[in-house]
Design a protein around this motif. Structure first.
Motif, PDB file in Angstrom:
ATOM      1  N   ASP A 274       0.852  -1.186   0.000  1.00 18.79           N
ATOM      2  CA  ASP A 274       0.000   0.000   0.000  1.00 18.79           C
ATOM      3  C   ASP A 274       0.891   1.241   0.000  1.00 18.79           C
ATOM      4  OD1 ASP A 274      -1.725   2.101   0.494  1.00 18.79           O
ATOM      5  OD2 ASP A 274      -2.931   1.004   1.957  1.00 18.79           O
ATOM      6  N   THR A 275       0.955   1.923  -1.141  1.00 18.06           N
ATOM      7  CA  THR A 275       1.854   3.081  -1.243  1.00 18.06           C
ATOM      8  C   THR A 275       1.364   4.275  -0.421  1.00 18.06           C
ATOM      9  OG1 THR A 275       0.736   3.790  -3.272  1.00 18.06           O
ATOM     10  CG2 THR A 275       2.693   2.396  -3.523  1.00 18.06           C
ATOM     11  N   ASP A 276       0.064   4.334  -0.118  1.00 17.60           N
ATOM     12  CA  ASP A 276      -0.429   5.414   0.729  1.00 17.60           C
ATOM     13  C   ASP A 276       0.101   5.287   2.150  1.00 17.60           C
ATOM     14  OD1 ASP A 276      -1.776   6.744  -1.231  1.00 17.60           O
ATOM     15  OD2 ASP A 276      -3.735   5.881  -0.774  1.00 17.60           O
ATOM     16  N   LEU A 277       0.279   4.045   2.596  1.00 20.18           N
ATOM     17  CA  LEU A 277       0.757   3.808   3.958  1.00 20.18           C
ATOM     18  C   LEU A 277       2.272   3.696   4.030  1.00 20.18           C
ATOM     19  CD1 LEU A 277      -1.837   1.159   5.241  1.00 20.18           C
ATOM     20  CD2 LEU A 277      -1.757   3.607   5.774  1.00 20.18           C
ATOM     21  N   ARG A 278       2.891   3.116   3.000  1.00 20.90           N
ATOM     22  CA  ARG A 278       4.308   2.757   3.090  1.00 20.90           C
ATOM     23  C   ARG A 278       5.204   3.503   2.105  1.00 20.90           C
ATOM     24  NH1 ARG A 278       4.346  -3.745   3.066  1.00 20.90           N
ATOM     25  NH2 ARG A 278       6.464  -3.365   3.867  1.00 20.90           N
ATOM     26  N   GLY A 279       4.620   4.350   1.283  1.00 19.32           N
ATOM     27  CA  GLY A 279       5.421   5.032   0.282  1.00 19.32           C
ATOM     28  C   GLY A 279       5.757   4.102  -0.881  1.00 19.32           C
ATOM     29  N   LYS A 280       6.478   4.633  -1.864  1.00 21.81           N
ATOM     30  CA  LYS A 280       6.835   3.830  -3.033  1.00 21.81           C
ATOM     31  C   LYS A 280       7.971   2.883  -2.696  1.00 21.81           C
ATOM     32  CE  LYS A 280       5.293   7.073  -6.576  1.00 21.81           C
ATOM     33  NZ  LYS A 280       5.655   7.840  -7.801  1.00 21.81           N
TER      34      LYS A 280
END
Length: 436
Positions: free
Chosen positions: A381-387
């Motif tokens: 999940d890039t919203d939670l963990r970044g790219k």
């Protein structure tokens, strides 16, 4: 994630960093092959005087060379030819050495022959017009005014098509590129018939004995046949979010995993190809469509009840998975769409890495299907963990699972980065090359 790709001195000077660079990929090698073959022939004919002489024989040589190259460029992209190429490539068993399978799986780079053939054909056609003008300057009656005029109009259309097909133009003005390729291409094909018949008449030769007539017949059938399958079909759209939808099709066709179909709102409008996602035991198939531009935005905001489907179900890059004993799939966002059918089919053991924004909020129940269809998927999940560092994650997955290859379905930048990083490590890697 602490795992890093090797940056040792030995690795930094690894020959693979040159041979696997995107500029040296198979697409460009095939383009170069076509260019070299044509250049060699041109030099040989220049030396024996064939390109310099005036008269009908010279015009016939130039016309035939243009037509041969255009035939290669057009036919290599015909859907049935594409499916045949993939079928032949995937006949290789997994017991064969990896280096053979690695190269056979590059079959989807055939677009190099398409662009190479059409570029060479355009250059030969330019020489043809120059040769016609030279003949008339020498005071010869051939070619006729009709043949000369048709050739000039055709070269102008070719220049327009080639200009719109340049990568920078195609990316910036995709709709113009598509319309030009279609309508100017159809016009050009009709003019090819008229010009060829006119040139044959100028020479006073029997029509049916000319190879150019039969070549044009094959090209015409190739261009027409996909449109004979055109159909308007009903669809059911599920909209889990304003970013993505899934469209379900059930009109009697259940395509194979690793294929795509092109759809449009109107029969001769803007077509977009999406990977089919059939599921074993279910009729029909689904498409995953995410917001990526004006067309997809309109589709998501105002889901249609019907669409037009054109062409023949065509093989795509992920179909090459069967050449390997185990693969790692790397997907971003709606890139999960082309991966889904392979997860559902389970024909080849796999490990999935999927990076996307708020997966459940964006794709809804599709996430449950993904988790149920493959073992230990990594859904990032890039919203939670970044790219994430997808290349490092892919390398770790290869090392943990013993996978033989990595298949990437992402945007152009990410795809090229991951494919290049993997192949520099000696790991076969594949992803779309955006050649159309």
């Amino acid at each position: 994630m602490t795992l890093e790709l090797s940056e040792s001195p030995a690795a930094s000077f690894n020959l693979r960093r040159i041979t696997r660079h995107p500029l040296a990929m198979e697409y460009h090698r095939l383009y170069a092959l076509v260019a070299i073959v044509n250049l060699v022939l041109a030099v040989l004919w220049w030396q024996d005087g064939s390109l310099l002489q005036s008269g009908v024989a010279n015009l016939e040589l130039l016309a035939n060379m243009a037509l041969v190259n255009f035939s290669l460029g057009i036919l290599i992209r015909q859907q049935r030819v594409v499916n045949l190429l993939f079928w032949l490539a995937t006949r290789i068993p997994t017991s064969w050495p990896l280096w053979i399978r690695w190269r056979a799986a590059k079959v989807f780079h055939f677009g190099g022959l398409h662009s190479g053939g059409n570029t060479a054909g355009s250059l030969w056609f330019s020489l043809l017009l120059a040769g016609m003008g030279f003949n008339r300057f020498q005071g010869q009656s051939l070619p006729s005014d009709l043949t000369l005029g048709l050739t000039g109009v055709m070269l102008a259309l070719i220049a327009l098509i080639v200009t719109c097909a340049l990568p920078s133009m195609r990316a910036r003005y995709h709709n113009l590129f598509e319309k030009t390729h279609r309508f100017a291409g159809w016009t050009l094909l009709a003019l090819f018939w008229a010009q060829t018949l006119s040139l044959i008449h100028d020479q006073g030769q029997p029509v049916l004995q000319q190879p150019s007539i039969w070549a044009l017949t094959v090209i015409t059938l190739s261009v027409v046949s996909p449109w004979l399958t055109l159909k308007r079909v009903k669809i059911e759209v599920v909209k889990p979010s304003n970013h993505a939808v899934t469209a379900r099709f059930d009109y009697g066709d259940t395509p194979f995993p690793g294929s795509s179909n092109a759809i449009s709102h109107t029969p001769f409008g803007e077509y977009h190809a999406f990977a089919n996602a059939p599921k074993p035991g279910e009729r029909g198939y689904r498409l995953v469509i995410s917001r990526a531009g004006d067309w997809t935005g309109r589709f998501i905001d105002n889901p249609p009840s019907h669409v037009w489907v054109k062409g023949i179900t065509t093989s795509g890059v992920a179909r090459i998975e069967v050449l390997f004993k185990k693969v790692v799939y790397v997907g971003t966002g709606s890139g999960i769409g082309p991966i889904l059918p392979h997860l559902f089919a389970g024909e080849v053991p796999n490990r999935l890495i999927w990076s996307t924004r708020s997966p459940r909020k964006t794709y809804g129940a599709l996430v449950d299907e993904v988790e149920a269809s493959t073992e230990n998927p990594l859904i990032w999940d890039t919203d939670l963990r970044g790219k994430p560092d997808l290349a490092a994650l892919a390398l770790q997955a290869v090392q943990e699972t013993g996978a033989e290859a990595v298949i990437v379905i992402a945007n152009q930048k990410v795809t090229r980065q991951v494919v290049y990083a993997m192949e520099c490590q000696g790991i076969p890697a594949y992803g779309a090359i955006w050649d159309s």
